[in-house]
Scaffold this motif. Sequence first.
Motif, mmCIF file in Angstrom:
data_model
loop_
_atom_site.group_PDB
_atom_site.id
_atom_site.type_symbol
_atom_site.label_atom_id
_atom_site.label_comp_id
_atom_site.label_asym_id
_atom_site.label_seq_id
_atom_site.Cartn_x
_atom_site.Cartn_y
_atom_site.Cartn_z
ATOM 1 N N THR A 148 52.667 -18.591 -55.055
ATOM 2 C CA THR A 148 52.832 -17.137 -55.188
ATOM 3 C C THR A 148 52.261 -16.367 -54.003
ATOM 4 O O THR A 148 52.640 -15.207 -53.775
ATOM 5 C CB THR A 148 52.147 -16.633 -56.466
ATOM 6 N N THR A 150 49.178 -15.396 -53.877
ATOM 7 C CA THR A 150 48.095 -14.553 -54.369
ATOM 8 C C THR A 150 46.756 -15.251 -54.193
ATOM 9 O O THR A 150 46.683 -16.444 -53.896
ATOM 10 C CB THR A 150 48.294 -14.244 -55.857
ATOM 11 N N GLY A 171 47.577 -13.172 -60.004
ATOM 12 C CA GLY A 171 46.552 -13.419 -59.012
ATOM 13 C C GLY A 171 46.219 -12.121 -58.325
ATOM 14 O O GLY A 171 46.919 -11.109 -58.489
ATOM 15 N N ASN A 173 46.204 -9.441 -55.524
ATOM 16 C CA ASN A 173 47.182 -9.060 -54.496
ATOM 17 C C ASN A 173 48.574 -9.593 -54.822
ATOM 18 O O ASN A 173 49.320 -10.019 -53.952
ATOM 19 C CB ASN A 173 46.737 -9.540 -53.112
ATOM 20 N N ASP A 174 48.938 -9.546 -56.092
ATOM 21 C CA ASP A 174 50.218 -10.046 -56.608
ATOM 22 C C ASP A 174 51.286 -8.961 -56.473
ATOM 23 O O ASP A 174 51.097 -7.834 -56.959
ATOM 24 C CB ASP A 174 50.048 -10.419 -58.081
ATOM 25 N N TYR A 175 52.403 -9.291 -55.821
ATOM 26 C CA TYR A 175 53.457 -8.314 -55.524
ATOM 27 C C TYR A 175 54.428 -8.169 -56.692
ATOM 28 O O TYR A 175 54.905 -9.164 -57.241
ATOM 29 C CB TYR A 175 54.221 -8.751 -54.276
ATOM 30 N N ARG A 188 59.150 -10.446 -58.660
ATOM 31 C CA ARG A 188 58.063 -10.931 -57.819
ATOM 32 C C ARG A 188 58.610 -11.427 -56.487
ATOM 33 O O ARG A 188 59.827 -11.558 -56.309
ATOM 34 C CB ARG A 188 57.298 -12.030 -58.547
ATOM 35 N N ARG A 220 51.135 -10.984 -45.992
ATOM 36 C CA ARG A 220 49.803 -10.721 -46.535
ATOM 37 C C ARG A 220 48.786 -11.581 -45.798
ATOM 38 O O ARG A 220 48.938 -12.795 -45.743
ATOM 39 C CB ARG A 220 49.768 -11.027 -48.038
ATOM 40 N N ASN A 235 48.033 -6.131 -45.984
ATOM 41 C CA ASN A 235 49.428 -6.330 -46.376
ATOM 42 C C ASN A 235 50.342 -5.502 -45.492
ATOM 43 O O ASN A 235 50.078 -4.314 -45.261
ATOM 44 C CB ASN A 235 49.656 -5.900 -47.830
ATOM 45 N N LEU A 250 50.969 -3.684 -56.650
ATOM 46 C CA LEU A 250 50.184 -4.881 -56.338
ATOM 47 C C LEU A 250 49.110 -5.050 -57.405
ATOM 48 O O LEU A 250 48.324 -4.130 -57.661
ATOM 49 C CB LEU A 250 49.540 -4.760 -54.959
#
Length: 399
Positions: A148, A150, A171, A173-175, A188, A220, A235, A250
């Motif tokens: 991922t 993250t 996680g 900083n998960d987009y 995602r 990232r 990012n 995020l």
Amino acid sequence: HCSISQPDSDFTKAQWKIKQAFALDADTKSQKLLKSSLAGRQNAAKTVAAVDVFNTCSWARTDLVVLPKDWNLPGDMVKDADGQWVHSQRLSTGELAFVAKNVPPLAAGRFTFGIYPPVLLPIIQGSAKVNGTRLSNALLTVTIDDKTGTIASFKRKDISFDLVNGKSGLGLNDYFYVAGRDPKDPQRNGRVKVRVKERGPLVASLLIESAAPGCHKLTREVRIIAWIDRVDIINIIDKQKIYKQEGVHLAFPFNVPEGVMRMDTPWAVVQPEVDQLPGACKNYFTVQRWVDVSNEDYGVTWATVDAPLVEVGAITSDPRGKTVGWIKHIEPSTTLYSYVMNNYWETNYKAGQEDPTTFRYSIKPHKRFDSGSAARFGTERSQPLIAVPVDSKIPIQNS
């Protein structure tokens, strides 16, 4: 009034030029003010033999300084005003990084440059390193999820808990990308490529690249610095030009059982829900510099430099959406979302937010919550130390 409905009209474009000018003019004036305040101290010589590092805060600071790659330095050796060796590293970008220690408040510290004697190299090595998808220094360990991209694990040596809530399925900083107004099923990012950007020993970082919905590319960078107890996130969202309704978020799910969320707002530190008047907006919150999540024993302070909007517990999106609507109550949560961009608001906002945009965050674990420490951390992330080339023959003046 027609910025969303007629984004390419002459009127909309003219209005954007006016609104854009506020930011551009402020930048020009601030640079001019900085230059004038340093008049007489700067060195115009081709070789930069010394710099003064300015601390604009009212407390002493230790932090990373990064010098431009096009500065002609006599060497990568750095000494402070007392002649002590300073840890430094030439970065992959060509920039020179070093840690300026104990820069006095509202003043400057002098640093000079030369060539490291080979015998000193083992002595000046730092503690930041990379091992696969793991970053570590003497204080922290950060692990990246290679699927991922993250932060899947974040640990501080004197805290016995992992600070990432892995049970959430998220996680740090998960987009997440919301196509339309309905946040029910956000998209995602795609498969990631993780590579080493900086190997240490002063600065270590991993670069995570991937495709992402709504973007040409998502980049990232996760970075740690030797002997500094924070992780930095940089990012770059290279946004596509999309006029259909959309939002980018995020996620930051923290593992702080029974944690209390506090937000930095002008003139006050507040708790969502607890400190709000009836009818106040709970779909999203505007923070000044930081959010803290803490329990009685430990917590984290999350600093945001570029994105002031925050959602608590979930992607709640816009009050005008049919699915969410106007939220009247939110449950306590230790998960927050940085609400980085949208085109939902139909007056005075851009319909498309194309091209690369940088969003920076820093996360600092700590023991019990202290509002003063959180405020200093947030301010430091917004006010970096400023390095200025100077004539080393002119004594430093801090009066």
